[in-house]
Motif scaffolding. Sequence first.
Motif, PDB file in Angstrom:
ATOM      1  N   GLN A  71      46.319  32.810  22.977  1.00 27.25           N
ATOM      2  CA  GLN A  71      47.142  33.430  24.154  1.00 27.25           C
ATOM      3  C   GLN A  71      46.893  34.672  23.688  1.00 27.25           C
ATOM      4  OE1 GLN A  71      49.398  32.156  26.573  1.00 27.25           O
ATOM      5  NE2 GLN A  71      49.119  34.381  27.100  1.00 27.25           N
ATOM      6  N   ALA A  72      46.679  35.344  22.667  1.00 27.72           N
ATOM      7  CA  ALA A  72      46.537  36.689  22.274  1.00 27.72           C
ATOM      8  C   ALA A  72      45.115  37.257  22.723  1.00 27.72           C
ATOM      9  CB  ALA A  72      46.603  36.998  20.852  1.00 27.72           C
ATOM     10  N   ALA A  73      44.160  35.988  22.717  1.00 27.87           N
ATOM     11  CA  ALA A  73      42.913  36.550  23.097  1.00 27.87           C
ATOM     12  C   ALA A  73      42.884  36.564  24.778  1.00 27.87           C
ATOM     13  CB  ALA A  73      41.787  35.355  22.742  1.00 27.87           C
ATOM     14  N   LEU A  74      43.549  35.694  25.286  1.00 31.10           N
ATOM     15  CA  LEU A  74      43.520  35.560  26.777  1.00 31.10           C
ATOM     16  C   LEU A  74      44.217  36.957  27.330  1.00 31.10           C
ATOM     17  CD1 LEU A  74      44.791  32.119  27.572  1.00 31.10           C
ATOM     18  CD2 LEU A  74      42.608  32.848  27.919  1.00 31.10           C
ATOM     19  N   GLU A  75      45.344  37.336  26.800  1.00 32.40           N
ATOM     20  CA  GLU A  75      45.852  38.767  27.276  1.00 32.40           C
ATOM     21  C   GLU A  75      45.137  39.772  26.728  1.00 32.40           C
ATOM     22  OE1 GLU A  75      49.578  38.720  24.936  1.00 32.40           O
ATOM     23  OE2 GLU A  75      50.460  36.919  26.125  1.00 32.40           O
ATOM     24  N   ARG A  76      44.349  39.782  25.829  1.00 34.97           N
ATOM     25  CA  ARG A  76      43.443  40.855  25.472  1.00 34.97           C
ATOM     26  C   ARG A  76      42.355  40.972  26.596  1.00 34.97           C
ATOM     27  NH1 ARG A  76      42.356  45.894  23.019  1.00 34.97           N
ATOM     28  NH2 ARG A  76      40.486  46.205  22.195  1.00 34.97           N
ATOM     29  N   PHE A  77      41.900  39.757  26.826  1.00 36.33           N
ATOM     30  CA  PHE A  77      40.400  39.859  27.740  1.00 36.33           C
ATOM     31  C   PHE A  77      41.227  40.040  28.791  1.00 36.33           C
ATOM     32  CE2 PHE A  77      37.776  38.126  30.743  1.00 36.33           C
ATOM     33  CZ  PHE A  77      36.782  38.029  30.002  1.00 36.33           C
ATOM     34  N   ASP A  78      42.229  39.721  29.461  1.00 35.74           N
ATOM     35  CA  ASP A  78      43.051  40.026  30.701  1.00 35.74           C
ATOM     36  C   ASP A  78      43.002  41.534  30.882  1.00 35.74           C
ATOM     37  OD1 ASP A  78      44.226  39.863  33.268  1.00 35.74           O
ATOM     38  OD2 ASP A  78      46.010  39.011  32.486  1.00 35.74           O
ATOM     39  N   ALA A  79      43.434  42.412  29.803  1.00 29.32           N
ATOM     40  CA  ALA A  79      43.520  43.700  29.843  1.00 29.32           C
ATOM     41  C   ALA A  79      42.283  44.491  29.864  1.00 29.32           C
ATOM     42  CB  ALA A  79      44.626  44.228  28.653  1.00 29.32           C
TER      43      ALA A  79
END
Length: 222
Positions: free
Chosen positions: A81-89
């Motif tokens: 989830q942290a990776a998804l949020e980082r990628f999204d940003a």
Amino acid sequence: MNVYSNILLNHRSSMTTVSINQRDGMTRQKTFLREDIIDKVIGVFMTKGYEGASVKDLVDATGLHPGSLYNAFGNKQALYQAALERFDAMSPFNRLLDLADTAPPRESIEQLLEGVVDPDLDSDGVAGCLLTYAAAEVGATNKELAKSLHMSFQRMEDRLCRFIERGQECGDFSSTRDPRDLAQFLLSTIQGIQVISKVTKEKAHFRAAADVAIKALDQVRN
């Protein structure tokens, strides 16, 4: 040598302190930027997927002890989830979308499509969209991740819609079609290209699809 690790996260500074207490009583500490750790696992998840990424893969990528990694993020899903949020940003695609209120509409959408058709590889030779790959892999089986992904895609659609609205206002695009419908069409085209690019590198096909998408913005409804 047996070791166990404790990680303390300083959320204000985004620094991660890794304290490794060894059996002989000695303690070593090393401090990382939390984002640096996440950036390293993004490449693993991009190439191997959520299910395919093993603990060893994540440990090898970060250089952290398994206990340190999971004490910091809780579990594999939380790290994902942290990776998804980082990628999204941080992905170039989404950072350009963030300029929906100011950047030139037509030029920006053309750049977005070009970036999907012919993406720049990162230092590890990885290209693509982690969010798209996640939706294809876990969207139907993990409700928590699916909800987060839906919100990310909705933000993309909203920003595309804003680009199109501004493009219609300034005459870049035909104003006879609903901007929301066009935004949904564009996003579906983009996600489709990114999924299919996992199994084929026929850029001519993707470029043709991108050209059709641009023409749809110009087309006058009969």
